[in-house]
Design an enzyme around this catalytic site. Sequence first.
Site, PDB file in Angstrom:
ATOM      1  CE  LYS A 285      34.428  40.589  31.322  1.00 36.46           C
ATOM      2  NZ  LYS A 285      33.909  41.628  30.429  1.00 36.46           N
ATOM      3  CG  ASP A 286      39.558  42.224  36.749  1.00 35.66           C
ATOM      4  OD1 ASP A 286      39.723  42.913  37.751  1.00 35.66           O
ATOM      5  OD2 ASP A 286      38.446  41.915  36.297  1.00 35.66           O
ATOM      6  CE  LYS A 287      49.512  42.905  33.245  1.00 43.12           C
ATOM      7  NZ  LYS A 287      50.554  43.937  33.060  1.00 43.12           N
TER       8      LYS A 287
ATOM      9  CG  ASP B 270      35.184  43.033  35.130  1.00 38.85           C
ATOM     10  OD1 ASP B 270      34.031  43.410  35.375  1.00 38.85           O
ATOM     11  OD2 ASP B 270      35.532  42.571  34.050  1.00 38.85           O
TER      12      ASP B 270
END
Length: 654
Positions: free
Chosen positions: A232-234, A467
Amino acid sequence: MTKSLDESEVGISCYVSSLPGFRAVLKQRYSDFIVNEVDLDGNVVRLTSIDLQTECADEKAEETSSDLSKQSFANEIEQFRSLTGDSDADLLKEFLQKISASADDDLQPIILAPDIDKAHRAEVHYFFKTSFKFLVTDTVDGNEDSSKCIRVRFFSGEGAKGRRGKKRKDMENSQRTEHRPFDSRGADNWSEDRKFLRFHLYKENKDTQEALGIIGKMLGIQQRSFGFAGTKDKRAITTQRVTAFKLHPRRLAALNSRLFGIKVGDFCFVREGLVLGQLLGNKFSIILRGVLADSEDAVKAAADGLGRNGFINYYGLQRFGSGSVPTHLIGAALLRGHWKAAIDLILDSREGERSAIKEARKKYEQTGDADLMLRQLPHHMVAERAILQCLKKCPGNYLQALQAIPRTLRLMYVHSYQSYLWNHAASMRVKKHGITQIVLGDLVYCKENASEKVAPFERLGSEVNCDGDDNCNSSDVSDTSLPEEKVQQVKVINSNDILGGAYNLEDILLPLPGTRIIYPENDIADLYHNLSKKDGINLTESVHGVKEFSITNMTGAYRRVFQRPRDFTWELLTYTDDHKDLAGTDLDVVSIGKSVELIRDDSQNGVIASQIENCSSDSKVALKLEFTLPASCYATMAIRELLKSTSVAYRKMA
C-alpha cells in the site's frame, strides 16, 4: 543525472474524456489519500477495534495459567535440587509460584548460578525441555569474566523448542541485555487452524514494508514472518490485512501503545497466511484540494464523466520509479544482458535526492569506492546497497551484484518494461480505434465461460497493487505459472462477435509480453515488437541464459484497457484551513467509538461556485472522491482523467 519521468515517456498520452481538466492538488496532505483493502470475498478491510477480543485471546495462555495453578511441581523441583543445588531450586520454586499467580509473558526471567561446566549446563537445558515445557532457557554471560549462566523464562505458548548451535549463539548475542520474550514460533502446540494470526494493519505515511519492519523489530521476529496481499501507498492512510506466522495476539496488541502512525487490531487466527495478489482491489477516499476551474459545472461534468466512462487503465508513473530509479530502462538493459549498464542506471545520480546522497553517488562515479558510498547511503536504499556490498567482495561481477538485490525488487525491473510496452500499446489502441467500439482482432475474455472463472486468471496474471505510491517497489506476479485452461479463456474478436454485440469496450484486453499470451490480431501487435526492437530486445528470443531477466521465461498476463471505478461518489467541499483533515479515517472511528462525519460550516455552503469562478474568497474548494478499483489499477490514473495530468510538475503548480 536521471530526471523525473514525463507521462509521455512511458506511453501515457490519451484520455477517455475530451472534457477540459482543472487544477487541484493531489496528496497535499497524506491524510487526503485513504486506502482500504478489499479482500477476495469483496469485504472492505477496516480497523474496527485495537483491543484483544476475548475469542481471540491466547487460549493456550489461559489453559497454562489454569493448569499451573493446580500443580505444585514438587517432584520436579526436588529433581532439579539434586541437579543444581538448593539456591537454584528455591529460585525456580519462587518463579513457578509467580507464574501460577499470573501466567504473564512479561515476568522477568530468572538467572541461575554461574556454571562453568558446559556438559552440566546441557543437562540443565535438557531438564527444562523435558520437565517444564512452558519454560525456555538460554545461556548468557555472567558477571565475572568467562562465566556463563542459564537464564529461564516463562512462555505462555507451551512447548518452545530448545535452540542449539548457531541459532542459540545468535539469540544469546541479541538478547544478552534485553529482557524480551522468546519467539515461540518453534513451539509444538500450534494447531493447524491457529498457525497464522491475521490482523488489520492501519498505517499513516509509511509503506507496508516499513510498517512491518518496525513491528517485527519490536517483536524480535523477522519481517518475512508476515504475509500480505499487496503493498500500500506510503504517502497515505491505509488499512490492509496482514498475517503473522505463529504469533500470539497478546504480544501484538500490546504494541499499540508504543506504535506511532501505526495501529493493529481485529485479531483472529486463520489456517493459512496471506500471499501477494490475494485481494480483489482497494477502496479509495481521495481529497483534491485547491480546486481551480472555469466553473463549478466544469468540475461536476468531469467528475460525472469519470464515474460514467472510467479511464484508460495505464500503469502509473510510480510504476516506473518516477521518484527514484527509471525501472523500465533498467529492465531493458537486463533484457539485453547489459549487466554493467543496468548497475550504472541504479547507481547513477538522479533529480530530487538529498544533497548527501547525490554527493555519495558522484564520489562513487569518480573513485569507485564502494565502502565510502555504503557509509553514506541510508539503509532503505536496498538495491544500491546490495550491489555495492557484492561489488566490494567481487569487483567486476556485475551479474552477481544484480542478483544480490532482493528477488521481488530485481524482478520489478523487467516487469516495469512489460508495463512500458503495455502503456504504449494502450495509447496506440485508443489513437487508432477510438473509445467507442471493439474492432476485429481485439482480445477479450470469453463470455462463454462463467465470469467467476475468468476473474482469478486476471488477478493471478496482473501485478500486485501499488495504489499510486510514488515510492512503490512492489513487484508483479506476471511470471507466475498460469493454468492452461485460464489462458484459453482469452479470445480474438471476429466478425461474428461484432455482429452479435456480446462484447463492448470494457471487455478489451491487452497483453503483457510473455510466452503464454497471444497478441491482438490487428496492427496493435506490431507495436510490441517494433518498440522492443528499437530497444534492442527480441520478445521471442533471449540473448542470454539468465532466466529471471528474460521475457521468454515469463508467462505474461492480460490487463483491461478501460476501467470504470465501482461504487463511485463525489462531492464538493469548502475549507479554510489547509491543515485540517477533510475525511474521517478508521482510527477516528475507533477512537471516537462512532462513525466520523465531516463537519462543515453552513455559512460556507454558497461559496463553492464563486470560489471556483473567483479565487478572491478566503474559502477554498476541495473535491472528495470515493470509489473502488480492482487490484493492479492505479487511483492516480483515475485522477489523471480529471486533472488531465498527474505529473509531479503539474501538482507543484496547482
